[in-house]
Write an enzyme that holds these catalytic residues in place. Structure first.
Site, PDB file in Angstrom:
ATOM      1  N   CYS A 137      42.398  21.037  19.383  1.00 25.06           N
ATOM      2  CA  CYS A 137      41.356  20.556  18.604  1.00 25.06           C
ATOM      3  C   CYS A 137      40.830  19.321  19.494  1.00 25.06           C
ATOM      4  O   CYS A 137      41.515  18.457  19.958  1.00 25.06           O
ATOM      5  CB  CYS A 137      41.711  20.201  17.385  1.00 25.06           C
ATOM      6  SG  CYS A 137      40.192  19.578  16.271  1.00 25.06           S
ATOM      7  N   ARG A 269      43.730  20.039   5.146  1.00 19.83           N
ATOM      8  CA  ARG A 269      44.593  19.157   5.991  1.00 19.83           C
ATOM      9  C   ARG A 269      44.732  17.950   5.095  1.00 19.83           C
ATOM     10  O   ARG A 269      43.736  17.050   4.785  1.00 19.83           O
ATOM     11  CB  ARG A 269      44.086  19.162   7.088  1.00 19.83           C
ATOM     12  CG  ARG A 269      45.028  18.756   8.129  1.00 19.83           C
ATOM     13  CD  ARG A 269      44.201  18.640   9.678  1.00 19.83           C
ATOM     14  NE  ARG A 269      43.933  19.723   9.845  1.00 19.83           N
ATOM     15  CZ  ARG A 269      44.530  20.834  10.623  1.00 19.83           C
ATOM     16  NH1 ARG A 269      45.695  20.570  10.835  1.00 19.83           N
ATOM     17  NH2 ARG A 269      43.731  21.966  11.052  1.00 19.83           N
TER      18      ARG A 269
END
Ligand code: SAM
Ligand code: DTB
Ligand code: SF4
Length: 331
Positions: A137, A269
């Site tokens: 990411c 998350r």
């Protein structure tokens, strides 16, 4: 005969702010019960994904995000250090993998990605992280279509670009780029075929209607972001938000639960702010449907619980992390 694949939990993209606010305001146990029902149906075999973060380019950022210690507009502007090179970054990715991480997120304190040597290095980092078998990411601000395509070619799994708060509260937090620019960045990432990691922060002086407003924009993206980080403000000295009081942990639980109900299949998350949360509040966030945490003792510039503490947390909750295939030490 082929087995029929399990039905996906239906997803909606037409949530109204009032409906979302009503969810946020439910009696806590009712909200948790509903979030659990959605979570169990949408994500059978619940496990938590561990994502490690590394700041590749730290500090000196020209944007004025009021929460951020890396903005050159604030007296906190963290000690600018030279941008990390490819090999040391990949060494950190290998170490994160050895420690059990499944995703490796790299951050650049930039307003936008610039072409040239730093971008070529970013692409090499993405390729290297993917070769290890980790998800990769990147979070580096705005980007062009061409840059998004090159990141996709390099194998980038996800691009993180947060909306941070509601469209209405946004102008009180950032003046150097617009909400619309953020939405356009998200569209570019989507068009290039990279998954989206997009969420926000609570505890920045917003009202409940702003929290609902942020979730309204996220939940009405079609498709939903694959990953939705929910951060609690880390009030850093020298930033304009330094004196804001910490959020009530149960507010974070409510935010996670509502995100789970609105975006059943997203990875929700539990992000910045965990150091201020007790073990029990974090377990409530897991119960509310969080299925990922940042793992490792630093976020970008601020602290995060130690690896051992997180292992104990998951053990106390009776929750397993994703399995990771680890390359031999020294590989
Ligand atoms: N410069 C890029 C950008 O803004 O997209 C990437 C890095 S930026 C630090 C990534 C995200 O970290 C921000 O969008 C914000 O949501 C989060 N963040 C930064 N400082 C924070 C703080 N003090 N507390 C909570 N979240 C924070
Ligand atoms: C996200 O939503 N939170 C992470 C990650 N995406 C990049 C970053 C949190 C940063 C907290 C402040 C700091 O450590 O500088
Ligand atoms: Fe720069 Fe990102 Fe920090 Fe904003 S959040 S000041 S864009 S590093």
């Amino acid at each position: 005969m082929f087995a029929t694949p399990p039905a996906r939990t239906p997803t909606r993209h037409d949530w109204s702010r009032a409906e979302i606010q009503a969810l946020l305001e439910l009696p806590l146990l009712e909200l948790l019960w509903r979030a659990q029902a959605v979570h169990r149906a949408a994500n059978p075999g619940y496990r938590v994904q561990l994502a490690s973060l590394l700041s590749v380019k730290t500090g000196g950022c020209e944007e004025d995000c009021a929460y951020c210690p890396q903005s050159m507009h604030h007296s906190s502007d963290v000690a600018g250090r030279p941008e990390l090179e490819v090999e040391p970054v990949l060494a950190r990715a290998r170490a994160a993998q050895q420690a059990g991480a499944h995703r490796f997120c790299m951050g650049w304190a930039w307003r936008e990605i610039r072409d040239g040597a730093p971008f070529e290095a970013m692409l090499a980092m993405v390729r290297g992280v993917r070769e290890l078998g980790l998800e990769a990411c990147v979070t580096a601000g705005m980007l062009s279509d061409q840059q998004a395509e090159r990141l996709a070619e390099a194998g980038l799994t996800a691009y993180n670009h947060n909306l941070d708060t509601s469209p209405e509260h946004y102008a009180r937090i950032i003046s150097t780029r617009t909400y619309q620019e953020r939405l356009e960045t998200l569209e570019r990432v989507r068009r290039a075929g990279v998954t989206l990691c997009c969420g926000g922060i609570i505890g920045m002086g917003e009202g409940l209607e702003d929290r609902a407003g942020l979730l309204e924009v996220l939940a009405n993206l079609d498709p939903h972001p694959e990953s939705v980080p929910i951060n609690a403000l880390v009030a850093v000295e020298g930033t304009p938000l330094e004196d804001l009081p910490p959020v009530d942990p149960l507010e974070l639980v409510r935010m996670v639960a509502t995100a789970r109900i609105l975006m059943p299949h997203a990875r929700v998350r539990l992000s910045a702010g965990r150091e201020q949360l007790g073990r029990e509040a974090q377990i409530l966030c897991l119960l509310a449907g969080a299925d990922s945490i940042f793992y490792g003792d630093t976020l970008l510039t601020t602290g995060n619980p130690a690896v051992e503490a997180d292992r104990e947390l998951l053990a106390a909750a009776g929750v397993q992390a994703w399995e990771v295939s680890r390359p031999p030490v020294g590989a």
